[in-house]
Design an enzyme around this catalytic site. Sequence first.
Site, PDB file in Angstrom:
ATOM      1  N   CYS A 145       0.833  -1.219   0.000  1.00  0.00           N
ATOM      2  CA  CYS A 145       0.000   0.000   0.000  1.00  0.00           C
ATOM      3  C   CYS A 145       0.859   1.258   0.000  1.00  0.00           C
ATOM      4  CB  CYS A 145      -0.913   0.020   1.220  1.00  0.00           C
ATOM      5  SG  CYS A 145      -2.348  -1.031   1.052  1.00  0.00           S
TER       6      CYS A 145
ATOM      7  N   ASP B  97       9.353  -0.903   6.967  1.00  0.00           N
ATOM      8  CA  ASP B  97       8.466  -2.051   7.196  1.00  0.00           C
ATOM      9  C   ASP B  97       8.161  -2.363   8.652  1.00  0.00           C
ATOM     10  OD1 ASP B  97       6.887  -4.148   6.031  1.00  0.00           O
ATOM     11  OD2 ASP B  97       8.424  -5.587   6.619  1.00  0.00           O
TER      12      ASP B  97
END
Length: 600
Positions: A269, A292
């Site tokens: 995303c 991340d």
Amino acid sequence: MTSAWSNEIQHEGLKQWIQEVAELVTPEDIRVCNGSDSEYAEVYSIMQKSGVAIPLNSDLHPNCFLVRSSPEDVARVEKFTFICTAKKEEAGPTNNWRDPQEMRQELQGLFRGCMRGRTLYVVPFCMGPLNSPFSLIGVELTDSPYVVCSMKIMTRMGAEVLKSLGTSGTFHKCLHSVGVPLSPGEKDVAWPCNPEHMRIVHFQDDSSVMSFGSGYGGNALLGKKCVALRLASYIARSKNWLAEHMLIIGVTNPEGQKKYFAASFPSACGKTNLAMLKPKIPGWKIECIGDDIAWIRPGSDGRLYAVNPEYGFFGVAPGTSEKTNPNALATCRSNSIFTNVALTPDGDVWWEGLTSQPPAGLIDWRGNPWQPGGTPAAHPNSRFTTPLQQCPVLDSQWNSSEGVPLEAIIFGGRRSDTIPLVYEALSWQHGVTIGASMSSATTAAIVGEQGKLRHDPFAMLPFCGYNMALYFDHWLSFASNASLKLPKIYGVNWFRKDKDGNFIWPGFSENLRVLEWIFRRTNGEESIAKRTPIGYLPEESSLNLEGLNLSSQALQDLLAVDVPGWLKEVADVREYCKIFGSDLPQIISDELFRIERELK
């Protein structure tokens, strides 16, 4: 099997575990990895000889290679990912639970003799800066050279970690096998895997991981999702910290004031794009700490401090281009591994979105000549594995053992309607409810259907190592500590579409305009926001839209409170939360009720 390897290890407990595993999996050889460049080159050459690694054109991509996995082993496999806790309730309704004793027996059977004809590599790794109070040390035993090379990039790996571990330090046991033993003289396949028997198993009783049958990314690089999220989230709950699926960035305004933000989005995303954003607005600077994972702890001054436990990026390749993320392309120019992308005739890599037209003569990710108009040339979940330190916008604090103080936490997802471009939580409790309510259209990072809306609280659905309702409760508990100076919480949505199905917001580098508004809000600017039932929304005039060709109607759509849409949203979240039963914190139910009442 010689015991020469044991001379390299001073830690008796580790030595004993390696011996036990070797007796179970019966490898041909044992090798302790030191993490050196020469070792990397040697293991890479083993992969080249076996046909799994293809060197790239050294003028275009020095010290880089392409790996093609089996088409049956291309993404995280959630249905074969298990959490083992004494009681099923501890794992909660969002995880696949198995009884730890039963699962250990099953895995003993699978692992017995599974490394026959292969080398067992001992891979000591550290998640987080070495010698930081934040860090966790693990040792992965694996029969995959691809894992060895990837772990050198993705983690602090090798002799330094063993030294830090000393003779009695605590480490997480991580056992991995591709699950394909070789008979004497049998020729290996390029990418061995055992899709019938894949298991990615987390034992919370002793914080260990056992992974069988997959050589791919998150299933095989056990420091990443397995240790840094699934085990760490469980550990964090008992020790009053958070292990989160979040990027961390430093944002500096034209006046030179700098703040750190963390942001949580489901896979694919735009985390990496936001983490390496190249501002178009003069005077602003974005620097990257990680794309991340964030480990977040209260500091002595009461602020929440975040570190990135990783040492590299494992980024989704398709869609990455000079337009969307020039910094990512610069990062993976050298010393990188590309997995399941396409190969050009001159030995370069290509994927969908890299250029507007594909070059002629491509070899696709399966190794076949590719023609336009059919299946994609690169797998939708193809990846680049690349060192953190090569990022041109790496923040100076990337290796800080204390972490960086957070002033904002941002939650986002891929939503075509209802959710506005940006809104600020009215309180920490409301912010936790925003995180718990996250849902997003699914992507190729997981095996299964793409494009359908799924609830993904905190973008942690696949990664929370215990009952998610208790995880919400853990987040809420931070508000009851009066000594903490908590960051503000925001929701964002870059993916709103108009009635013709086109994205309304340009996204990518223009997302800085939203970060600018958040930055100003964290500075206490009151006049730029208005209170609504769903949170503080920007006053239309307060967003910097200079140079954007955005109509006033589009802006209204992006910042509107869609009352029918939100009433449906609240009902939908309430329905979803029923899976947690009486474990769901009352505060979340109360917040949903408040939003509904105020909307009506």
